[in-house]
Design a protein around this motif. Structure first.
Motif, short mmCIF file in Angstrom:
data_model
loop_
_atom_site.label_atom_id
_atom_site.label_comp_id
_atom_site.label_asym_id
_atom_site.label_seq_id
_atom_site.Cartn_x
_atom_site.Cartn_y
_atom_site.Cartn_z
N VAL A 76 -40.54 -4.83 40.78
CA VAL A 76 -40.35 -3.24 40.34
C VAL A 76 -41.47 -2.44 41.25
CG1 VAL A 76 -39.67 -3.77 38.12
CG2 VAL A 76 -41.98 -3.29 38.35
N ASP A 77 -40.90 -1.00 41.52
CA ASP A 77 -41.81 -0.27 42.24
C ASP A 77 -42.92 0.24 40.98
OD1 ASP A 77 -40.31 1.62 41.07
OD2 ASP A 77 -39.29 2.24 42.75
N GLU A 78 -43.61 1.37 41.85
CA GLU A 78 -44.65 1.87 40.96
C GLU A 78 -44.10 2.76 39.68
OE1 GLU A 78 -47.67 3.99 43.13
OE2 GLU A 78 -47.84 2.57 44.63
N LYS A 79 -42.83 3.10 39.93
CA LYS A 79 -41.89 3.77 38.79
C LYS A 79 -41.47 2.93 37.91
CE LYS A 79 -41.39 7.93 41.78
NZ LYS A 79 -40.00 8.51 42.53
N GLY A 80 -41.36 1.76 38.29
CA GLY A 80 -40.94 0.74 37.19
C GLY A 80 -39.30 0.30 37.41
N LEU A 81 -38.83 0.96 38.67
CA LEU A 81 -37.52 0.53 39.05
C LEU A 81 -37.39 -0.76 39.73
CD1 LEU A 81 -36.55 4.06 40.92
CD2 LEU A 81 -36.20 3.31 38.40
N ILE A 82 -36.30 -1.52 39.37
CA ILE A 82 -36.01 -3.01 39.99
C ILE A 82 -35.76 -3.04 41.15
CG2 ILE A 82 -34.61 -4.98 39.42
CD1 ILE A 82 -34.27 -4.10 36.47
N LEU A 83 -36.42 -3.80 41.96
CA LEU A 83 -36.07 -3.81 43.39
C LEU A 83 -35.51 -5.29 43.76
CD1 LEU A 83 -39.61 -2.51 44.79
CD2 LEU A 83 -37.49 -1.40 44.61
N LYS A 84 -35.85 -6.19 42.83
CA LYS A 84 -35.36 -7.59 43.23
C LYS A 84 -35.38 -8.16 41.80
CE LYS A 84 -37.70 -8.46 47.76
NZ LYS A 84 -38.85 -9.23 48.30
N ALA A 85 -34.41 -9.16 41.61
CA ALA A 85 -34.30 -9.79 40.50
C ALA A 85 -33.85 -11.26 40.81
CB ALA A 85 -33.44 -9.20 39.37
N ASN A 86 -34.15 -12.47 40.17
CA ASN A 86 -33.51 -13.56 40.21
C ASN A 86 -32.29 -13.62 39.55
OD1 ASN A 86 -34.96 -14.22 38.03
ND2 ASN A 86 -35.54 -16.01 38.42
N LEU A 87 -31.56 -14.92 39.67
CA LEU A 87 -30.54 -15.06 38.76
C LEU A 87 -30.67 -15.45 37.45
CD1 LEU A 87 -27.23 -15.58 39.07
CD2 LEU A 87 -27.96 -17.98 39.54
N ILE A 88 -31.89 -16.04 37.00
CA ILE A 88 -32.05 -16.38 35.60
C ILE A 88 -32.58 -14.91 34.81
CG2 ILE A 88 -33.74 -17.30 34.01
CD1 ILE A 88 -31.62 -19.40 35.30
N GLY A 89 -33.26 -14.19 35.56
CA GLY A 89 -33.54 -12.79 35.09
C GLY A 89 -32.36 -12.09 34.74
N ALA A 90 -31.44 -12.06 35.71
CA ALA A 90 -30.18 -11.31 35.26
C ALA A 90 -29.32 -11.88 34.10
CB ALA A 90 -29.19 -11.22 36.61
#
Length: 254
Positions: A76-90
């Motif tokens: 996530v960036d400094e604002k907490g927005l998701i930039l990347k996610a792995n398959l298990i996370g999704a």
């Protein structure tokens, strides 16, 4: 290959080698060196191809480890927005990976626990150290679950991004709650046993006195009825205490 050959021909000066001045031995030597050089180039190309294959295989292994790790990975960036996610996370959130990008991670946290995440994220940005917290998250179409977040800062082109590992600790929390409940029941059992012992002592005194009085007033029926009621109530009280103790012991076994 054609493009590289044209570039090489442009750099080759006409007077680099004067073939006419070379002897037959020199020509043979030059031809040999060219053949050796060609073989060296082919060997280097082969090594480069092998290195490229190894890099691709390594990247594939990393991608597999990242996607199919037993925990969720989010960046996530400094604002907490998701930039990347792995398959298990999704999968833990019950959503497609692509639909998570650009969304605030707090959206998937139970409302009552969002302040925990905000404070946690702020602390990570401040200390630049590994920080941990526990909160409840939501999975689409499923009950909420307890999650442990482990966050640390990663630099990407001088931007402070936060990598978060999300582990499902629902079973652990259930065990902890069961242990707490068991300890409460144990304490309740000790308290109940103590109270029951004292209450039984009081009942014994009341019962003994009532039986003595009942034996001494054979002719007073009204008094005998009252004493009989006291005796019956004492026995009933003893049975209630016995039942309470049995219940507490059964709960401790469960």
């Amino acid at each position: 290959d054609t493009y590289l050959r044209k570039k090489a021909e442009k750099k080759l000066r006409p007077d680099t080698i004067d073939i006419k001045k070379l002897s037959e031995a020199d020509v043979r030597k030059l031809a040999h060196e060219l053949q050796v050089y060609q073989i060296e180039l082919e060997m280097q190309n082969e090594e480069l191809r092998k290195a490229q294959i190894e890099i691709e295989e390594s990247h594939q292994k990393y991608s597999d480890l990242y996607d199919f790790a037993p925990v969720g990975y989010f960046t996530v960036d400094e604002k907490g927005l998701i930039l990347k996610a792995n398959l298990i996370g999704a999968l833990k959130l019950g959503l497609e990976r692509g639909s998570l990008i650009g969304k605030p991670l707090s959206r998937f946290i139970v409302k009552e626990d969002q302040d925990i995440f905000y404070l946690h994220h702020r602390q990570v940005l401040k200390t630049k150290k590994l920080e941990m917290c526990e909160l409840r998250m939501m999975k689409k179409g499923s009950p909420q679950f307890y999650a442990q977040l482990e966050s640390e800062i990663v630099l990407d082109h001088n931007d402070h991004q936060c990598r978060i590992i999300v582990s499902d600790i629902t079973e652990r929390k259930k065990m902890e709650e069961a242990l707490i409940q068991s300890e409460k029941l144990k304490s309740l059992g000790i308290l109940t046993a103590g109270i029951s012992h004292e209450f039984n002592n009081l009942l014994a005194v009341i019962l003994g006195s009532a039986e003595l009085l009942n034996a001494g007033f054979e002719d007073d029926q009204e008094l005998k009825n009252g004493l009989s009621a006291i005796i019956k109530a004492s026995y009933d009280g003893a049975e209630i205490v016995k039942g309470l103790l049995s219940y507490v012991k059964s709960q401790e076994k469960d």
